[in-house]
Design an enzyme around this catalytic site. Structure first.
Site, short mmCIF file in Angstrom:
data_model
loop_
_atom_site.label_atom_id
_atom_site.label_comp_id
_atom_site.label_asym_id
_atom_site.label_seq_id
_atom_site.Cartn_x
_atom_site.Cartn_y
_atom_site.Cartn_z
N GLU A 65 17.86 -16.42 -10.32
CA GLU A 65 17.44 -15.04 -10.51
C GLU A 65 16.82 -14.83 -11.90
O GLU A 65 15.81 -14.15 -12.06
CB GLU A 65 18.63 -14.09 -10.27
CG GLU A 65 18.37 -12.62 -10.55
CD GLU A 65 17.27 -11.98 -9.71
OE1 GLU A 65 16.76 -12.62 -8.77
OE2 GLU A 65 16.88 -10.85 -10.05
N ARG A 91 4.72 0.53 -5.92
CA ARG A 91 4.75 -0.35 -4.76
C ARG A 91 3.81 -1.54 -4.95
O ARG A 91 3.95 -2.54 -4.24
CB ARG A 91 4.33 0.43 -3.51
CG ARG A 91 5.32 1.49 -3.11
CD ARG A 91 4.74 2.40 -2.04
NE ARG A 91 4.54 1.71 -0.79
CZ ARG A 91 5.42 1.70 0.21
NH1 ARG A 91 6.57 2.33 0.08
NH2 ARG A 91 5.16 1.06 1.32
N LYS A 147 13.03 -13.56 -12.54
CA LYS A 147 12.70 -12.37 -13.35
C LYS A 147 11.63 -12.73 -14.36
O LYS A 147 10.68 -11.99 -14.55
CB LYS A 147 13.94 -11.83 -14.09
CG LYS A 147 14.95 -11.08 -13.26
CD LYS A 147 14.54 -9.68 -12.85
CE LYS A 147 13.81 -9.65 -11.54
NZ LYS A 147 14.53 -9.69 -10.31
N CYS A 185 0.81 -1.22 0.00
CA CYS A 185 0.00 0.00 0.00
C CYS A 185 0.84 1.27 0.00
O CYS A 185 1.88 1.34 0.66
CB CYS A 185 -0.88 0.04 1.23
SG CYS A 185 -1.79 -1.47 1.54
N GLU A 219 8.19 -13.34 -12.62
CA GLU A 219 7.58 -12.13 -12.04
C GLU A 219 6.86 -11.28 -13.07
O GLU A 219 5.77 -10.80 -12.82
CB GLU A 219 8.66 -11.25 -11.42
CG GLU A 219 9.12 -11.65 -10.07
CD GLU A 219 10.05 -10.59 -9.50
OE1 GLU A 219 9.73 -10.05 -8.45
OE2 GLU A 219 11.10 -10.31 -10.11
N ASN A 240 -1.52 0.98 6.05
CA ASN A 240 -0.68 -0.05 5.45
C ASN A 240 -0.33 -1.02 6.55
O ASN A 240 0.12 -0.60 7.61
CB ASN A 240 0.59 0.62 4.88
CG ASN A 240 1.52 -0.38 4.21
OD1 ASN A 240 1.15 -1.54 4.04
ND2 ASN A 240 2.69 0.08 3.82
N GLY A 241 -0.53 -2.33 6.33
CA GLY A 241 -0.18 -3.30 7.37
C GLY A 241 -1.33 -4.24 7.66
O GLY A 241 -2.30 -4.31 6.90
N TRP A 289 -3.09 -2.63 -1.43
CA TRP A 289 -2.73 -3.99 -1.84
C TRP A 289 -3.48 -4.89 -0.88
O TRP A 289 -3.19 -4.92 0.32
CB TRP A 289 -1.22 -4.16 -1.72
CG TRP A 289 -0.69 -5.43 -2.32
CD1 TRP A 289 -0.34 -5.64 -3.62
CD2 TRP A 289 -0.42 -6.65 -1.63
NE1 TRP A 289 0.13 -6.93 -3.77
CE2 TRP A 289 0.09 -7.57 -2.58
CE3 TRP A 289 -0.57 -7.08 -0.32
CZ2 TRP A 289 0.46 -8.87 -2.24
CZ3 TRP A 289 -0.21 -8.38 0.02
CH2 TRP A 289 0.30 -9.25 -0.94
N HIS A 312 17.95 -35.54 -11.33
CA HIS A 312 17.26 -36.03 -10.14
C HIS A 312 15.81 -35.59 -10.10
O HIS A 312 15.20 -35.56 -9.04
CB HIS A 312 18.02 -35.56 -8.88
CG HIS A 312 19.43 -36.05 -8.86
ND1 HIS A 312 19.78 -37.34 -8.55
CD2 HIS A 312 20.59 -35.42 -9.19
CE1 HIS A 312 21.08 -37.49 -8.66
NE2 HIS A 312 21.61 -36.34 -9.05
N LYS A 324 6.34 -3.81 -4.46
CA LYS A 324 7.77 -3.49 -4.47
C LYS A 324 8.37 -3.63 -3.09
O LYS A 324 9.49 -4.07 -2.91
CB LYS A 324 7.95 -2.05 -4.97
CG LYS A 324 9.40 -1.59 -5.06
CD LYS A 324 10.13 -2.32 -6.15
CE LYS A 324 11.58 -1.97 -6.26
NZ LYS A 324 12.33 -2.95 -7.06
#
Ligand code: M6R
Length: 608
Positions: free
Chosen positions: A481, A27, A485, A2, A488, A100-101, A74, A504, A603
């Site tokens: 990574e 964000r 990427k 948020c 995402e 926010n939270g 969010w 395996h 973010k």
């Protein structure tokens, strides 16, 4: 997560709030809203979805006033609908709140309010705060003091009250809030990117602080109502760095900013003669460093991948056993931590809830605590006595790129700092220092790969629903990574694996045309990875390789190769990740997706 903005000043508040919310969009959010203190009542506008929907409403139902609060939400409690968007109000519409939270005693508070006959309008925990404030008496700050003991969990809250039309009140426990001190105006926001264009003078609120913000005054209280003071900090970031600067997306701009970001990070920590690192012992005393036996690296997401590379670097250069943990796991296990362990919290934002909790735990256990962080003044920055600032500048794209490569550089700088403090420095250090100085040019060359090659790579990945990223040794985390990427921003499933593990399990996935992205290491690992690729080819896989210029043998097994310069082996991850970032970017663009604000992601992850 948020975004919060609040304003008290001479300007019409709606454009100020919308502009602030635009700057906080990065964000991550799924609805937005604002409250404006007008003459007779608090005007509220809320809309599900993107900010454009709220802008439309503001156009059709104009609100006027000079004081207000805005929010991008969010979703946590309740779906991302208009009813659940913030601001939330009390039943009388006298108090409006953005938050926010997460309130952890949400269930209990909700039942208490329902039992008291309150008719709740939303599924949110935020409305409970508004209702509680509305049921108290006195000024808004007095109401906050009365309500605070009843709130459990993490919150950053900004509120307004119709009876005090010239005041915005902010308080926090967990997620950050920063006050911007302007000329004849004051602001509050969840991060400095929303303030930079209006002021550089800021005050960071600490947990438990309550701020009463007026156009020409700021009063800070502690939880017992006593007045307190906080230092005023001056921001060094340039407002232009939070603009796209001609690039189509922030992510692309930030990928291309990597040479400068690395150059600045290296420069900040080289000594005057540029022969060694100016990070002697990270600021810890000789006795503390002599006691040092182990290193723990804690982080989340991409920062965790930087830690995996850091393990290779730190163990090779310092001989200190280095463990890497997801912060969300570390905080709930019983790590063996004492004053002989250096715990480093690695975090771009400096606000990741799990990383902060893991760092706090380490501090309480008596560990030496440091952070690698990109945001000066952030919570991690203020928590750790030793801070290594990556100089990437503001990173707006949700997918971390330049923050990651500067974290990799920071790992090498830390290792060099520890070596010098522990008397280990030899010719390796000079080699690495000169490698670090040449690194920006190497990254520039890695950025110069032809777009046509990316078009071919994009074709290989964009049509498939899954892909496998393989690496070995210090480049194995780069495979992880690269896969992250792609996942995402393109929403295509990609799995990162150490190449030796392919047999395996994951080999079962391979079939005609299945994309395998190979991150080709140097040394003895190279032939081993090539054998793995042969096995993949034998099963029809399409191989896309990222390899240094010397890896000629890769041409026999790869359908397409993206070449990067060869640098010192401990720096190779920095150049190797660059084409993988670009590849993910091109795939997402090809698929027409929102590169900078991918769905469901935030973010700055300020709740656990
Ligand atoms: O701000 P942090 O470095 O603590 O963030 C950690 C992760 O949330 C972050 O790296 C995330 O994985 C990014 N979206 C990666 O691109």
């Amino acid at each position: 997560m948020c975004g919060i903005i609040g304003y008290v000043g001479p300007d019409e508040v709606v454009p100020v709030l919308l502009d602030g919310l635009r700057r906080l969009e990065y964000r991550g959010y799924d609805s937005a809203g604002m409250a404006v203190l007008g003459h007779d009542e608090i005007g509220i506008l809320r809309a599900a979805g993107k900010l454009g929907n709220l802008e439309q409403k503001a156009y059709h139902e104009p609100l006027h006033g000079k004081v207000g609060i805005g929010h991008t939400r969010w979703a946590t409690h309740g779906a991302p609908t208009e009813a659940n968007a913030h601001p939330q109000t009390d039943s009388g519409g006298q108090v409006a709140v953005v938050h926010n939270g997460i309130l952890e005693n949400y269930g209990r508070l909700r039942h208490e309010l329902l039992d008291a006959g309150v008719e709740l309008q939303s599924d949110t925990d935020t409305e409970l705060i508004a209702q509680l404030l509305g049921r108290e008496e006195g000024s808004l700050a007095e109401r906050v003091l009365a309500v605070l003991p009843r709130l459990e969990g993490q919150y950053a809250v900004v509120a307004v009250h119709q009876a005090e039309p010239d005041v915005v009140v902010a308080f926090r426990n967990g997620p950050p809030l920063v006050i911007g001190l302007g000329e004849e105006e004051n602001l509050v926001a969840s991060d400095v990117t929303a303030l930079l264009h209006r002021t550089r003078r800021v005050v960071y609120l600490e947990n438990g602080d309550i701020a009463e913000i007026r156009r020409d005054a700021l009063r800070l209280l502690d939880v017992s109502g006593g007045e307190i003071e906080r230092a005023v900090d001056t921001l060094v970031w340039d407002a232009a760095r939070v603009e796209k600067g001609g690039y189509r997306h922030f992510m692309l701009k930030e990928i291309f900013e990597q040479p400068d970001a690395i150059r600045n990070t290296v420069r900040a920590y080289l000594d005057q003669e540029r022969r060694g690192v100016n990070l002697d012992g990270l600021g810890f005393s000789r006795e503390e460093l002599v006691r040092l036996r182990r290193i723990h690296l804690v982080a989340c997401g991409t920062s965790w991948h930087a830690c995996l590379v850091g393990k290779f670097v730190l163990e090779e250069l310092t001989g200190l056993p280095t463990e890497v943990d997801y912060a969300s796991e570390y905080r709930y296990r019983t790590p063996l931590v004492g004053d002989d362990v250096l715990v480093i919290g690695v975090t771009q934002s400096g606000e990741t809830a799990d990383t902060l909790a893991a760092m706090e735990m380490a501090r309480e256990a008596g560990a030496l605590l440091a952070t690698v962080c990109n945001v000066r003044g952030s919570s991690a920055w203020r928590l750790a006595p030793s801070q290594i600032l990556t100089q990437a500048g503001p990173e707006i794209g949700v997918a971390s790129t330049k923050a990651f490569t500067t974290q990799l550089v920071a790992m090498v700088l830390i290792a060099l700092g520890l070596r010098s403090a522990r008397g280990l420095a030899d010719e390796t250090d000079a080699e690495l220092v000169s490698g670090l100085q040449r690194l920006p040019q190497a990254v520039e060359r890695a950025l110069a790969i032809d777009d046509e090659i990316f078009a071919l790579g994009t074709e290989m990945l964009a049509d498939a629903t899954d892909s496998l990223y393989l690496g070995r040794g210090i480049l194995y985390p780069i495979a992880l990574e690269g896969a992250l990427k792609l996942k995402e921003i393109s929403y295509l499933h990609a799995e990162g694996y150490p190449a030796g593990e392919m047999k395996h399990g994951p080999i079962a996935l391979l079939q005609e045309g299945f994309p395998v992205v190979a991150v080709v290491p140097g040394g003895t690992n190279r032939n081993k990875l090539i054998s793995n690729l042969m096995e993949a080819r034998a099963r029809g896989a399409a191989v896309l390789a990222v390899a240094d210029e010397d890896a000629d043998e890769i041409a026999d097994v790869a359908d397409l190769t993206l070449r990067v310069p060869k640098v010192h082996s401990l720096l190779q991850p920095v150049v190797t990740v660059v084409p993988l970032q670009l590849l993910a970017y091109h795939v997402a663009v090809e698929l027409g997706l929102d590169v900078d604000q991918p769905r469901n992601l935030a973010k700055s992850v300020t709740v656990e």
